[in-house]
Scaffold this active site. Sequence first.
Site, PDB file in Angstrom:
ATOM      1  N   LYS A   1       0.835  -1.213   0.000  1.00 42.02           N
ATOM      2  CA  LYS A   1       0.000   0.000   0.000  1.00 42.02           C
ATOM      3  C   LYS A   1       0.870   1.264   0.000  1.00 42.02           C
ATOM      4  O   LYS A   1       0.616   2.191  -0.747  1.00 42.02           O
ATOM      5  CB  LYS A   1      -0.921   0.031   1.243  1.00 42.02           C
ATOM      6  CG  LYS A   1      -1.876  -1.130   1.364  1.00 42.02           C
ATOM      7  CD  LYS A   1      -2.802  -0.982   2.571  1.00 42.02           C
ATOM      8  CE  LYS A   1      -2.099  -0.977   3.910  1.00 42.02           C
ATOM      9  NZ  LYS A   1      -1.439  -2.234   4.289  1.00 42.02           N
TER      10      LYS A   1
ATOM     11  N   ARG B   1      -9.265   0.500   9.284  1.00 42.10           N
ATOM     12  CA  ARG B   1      -8.763  -0.839   9.558  1.00 42.10           C
ATOM     13  C   ARG B   1      -9.773  -1.694  10.298  1.00 42.10           C
ATOM     14  O   ARG B   1      -9.487  -2.854  10.589  1.00 42.10           O
ATOM     15  CB  ARG B   1      -7.525  -0.725  10.406  1.00 42.10           C
ATOM     16  CG  ARG B   1      -6.298  -1.311   9.681  1.00 42.10           C
ATOM     17  CD  ARG B   1      -5.134  -0.865  10.357  1.00 42.10           C
ATOM     18  NE  ARG B   1      -3.937  -1.573  10.276  1.00 42.10           N
ATOM     19  CZ  ARG B   1      -2.805  -1.029   9.841  1.00 42.10           C
ATOM     20  NH1 ARG B   1      -2.813   0.157   9.297  1.00 42.10           N
ATOM     21  NH2 ARG B   1      -1.696  -1.700   9.930  1.00 42.10           N
TER      22      ARG B   1
ATOM     23  N   ARG C   1      11.983  -6.039   4.935  1.00 44.25           N
ATOM     24  CA  ARG C   1      11.736  -4.612   4.698  1.00 44.25           C
ATOM     25  C   ARG C   1      12.569  -3.756   5.664  1.00 44.25           C
ATOM     26  O   ARG C   1      12.760  -4.114   6.820  1.00 44.25           O
ATOM     27  CB  ARG C   1      10.243  -4.322   4.925  1.00 44.25           C
ATOM     28  CG  ARG C   1       9.865  -2.876   4.714  1.00 44.25           C
ATOM     29  CD  ARG C   1       8.435  -2.730   4.290  1.00 44.25           C
ATOM     30  NE  ARG C   1       7.510  -2.697   5.409  1.00 44.25           N
ATOM     31  CZ  ARG C   1       6.201  -2.496   5.273  1.00 44.25           C
ATOM     32  NH1 ARG C   1       5.670  -2.348   4.073  1.00 44.25           N
ATOM     33  NH2 ARG C   1       5.420  -2.485   6.311  1.00 44.25           N
TER      34      ARG C   1
ATOM     35  N   ARG D   1      11.597  -2.311  11.384  1.00 44.88           N
ATOM     36  CA  ARG D   1      10.664  -1.804  12.386  1.00 44.88           C
ATOM     37  C   ARG D   1      10.504  -2.817  13.518  1.00 44.88           C
ATOM     38  O   ARG D   1      10.577  -4.008  13.289  1.00 44.88           O
ATOM     39  CB  ARG D   1       9.293  -1.546  11.729  1.00 44.88           C
ATOM     40  CG  ARG D   1       9.211  -0.222  11.048  1.00 44.88           C
ATOM     41  CD  ARG D   1       8.032  -0.099  10.119  1.00 44.88           C
ATOM     42  NE  ARG D   1       6.783  -0.653  10.636  1.00 44.88           N
ATOM     43  CZ  ARG D   1       5.637  -0.607   9.960  1.00 44.88           C
ATOM     44  NH1 ARG D   1       5.587  -0.025   8.773  1.00 44.88           N
ATOM     45  NH2 ARG D   1       4.551  -1.135  10.460  1.00 44.88           N
TER      46      ARG D   1
ATOM     47  N   ARG E   1       0.161  -9.387  13.454  1.00 44.30           N
ATOM     48  CA  ARG E   1      -0.457  -8.332  12.636  1.00 44.30           C
ATOM     49  C   ARG E   1      -1.298  -8.935  11.521  1.00 44.30           C
ATOM     50  O   ARG E   1      -2.354  -8.421  11.180  1.00 44.30           O
ATOM     51  CB  ARG E   1       0.619  -7.409  12.048  1.00 44.30           C
ATOM     52  CG  ARG E   1       1.150  -6.408  13.077  1.00 44.30           C
ATOM     53  CD  ARG E   1       2.410  -5.740  12.593  1.00 44.30           C
ATOM     54  NE  ARG E   1       2.210  -4.874  11.450  1.00 44.30           N
ATOM     55  CZ  ARG E   1       3.170  -4.557  10.575  1.00 44.30           C
ATOM     56  NH1 ARG E   1       4.391  -5.059  10.713  1.00 44.30           N
ATOM     57  NH2 ARG E   1       2.914  -3.762   9.572  1.00 44.30           N
TER      58      ARG E   1
END
Length: 213
Positions: A13, A88, A127, A160, A171
């Site tokens: 996204k 969300r 990532r 992160r 998640r």
Amino acid sequence: MKLILLGAPGAGKGTVAKLLTALDGSVQISTGDILRGAVQAGTELGKEADGYMKRGDLVPDSLIMGIMEKRLQEPDCQKGFLLDGFPRTIPQAEALKVLMAKLGIKLDMVVSIDVPRDVILDRLCTRRTCTQCSAIYNVKSNPTKVAGVCDKCGGPAIQREDETEAAISHRLATYNEKTAPLIGFYEKEGMLKSIVGTSSDVVVNAIKAAVGL
Ligand code: AMP
């Protein structure tokens, strides 16, 4: 354009939003980036959100709606916006509908980006994100020139805290339980466009065609 980008964490996204904003001057609004900024700055909002975020849990709807009500009224939203990571939950989607009606804003479309789970897991573990400018890298497919240093601003490009394997599984489970039902919600509203694609260029081109750019 005024779009909601739906999709699991790691569906792309953020990357797609960054590419689209370059096309028509619309802004990317990432509630995750706003919250991480608040945590870094040590504001009251950041202190409240920090624990939820570290665990990979959703921050309460009331906090998120407070952020969005202010954000959508800022002048840079006039040219359009791409909502990345919001709404969300169904209550957030319902509250957004009321907020948009109050502000006289009409959405063009809700885009659901559909990416297989194994691709998502691999992407999230590899990532790296710049803590200063939110640029996104990947140690395998798009590494920084110097390890750990953002090419764009020289800030720290790090993994992160919520992108460890345990936090990622949590998640994704939260996504399936709380966020995936939004696909049905927006389908019923006649707003949904689903795009299956692992390449951000393919997704961007499909969105451009759908909004007539
Ligand atoms: P993201 O960068 O979009 O993956 O968001 C990172 C974290 O911020 C999420 O795991 C949540 O803890 C929190 N967050 C971001 N957006 C929302 C939202 N719309 N509702 C609740 N929590 C959110």
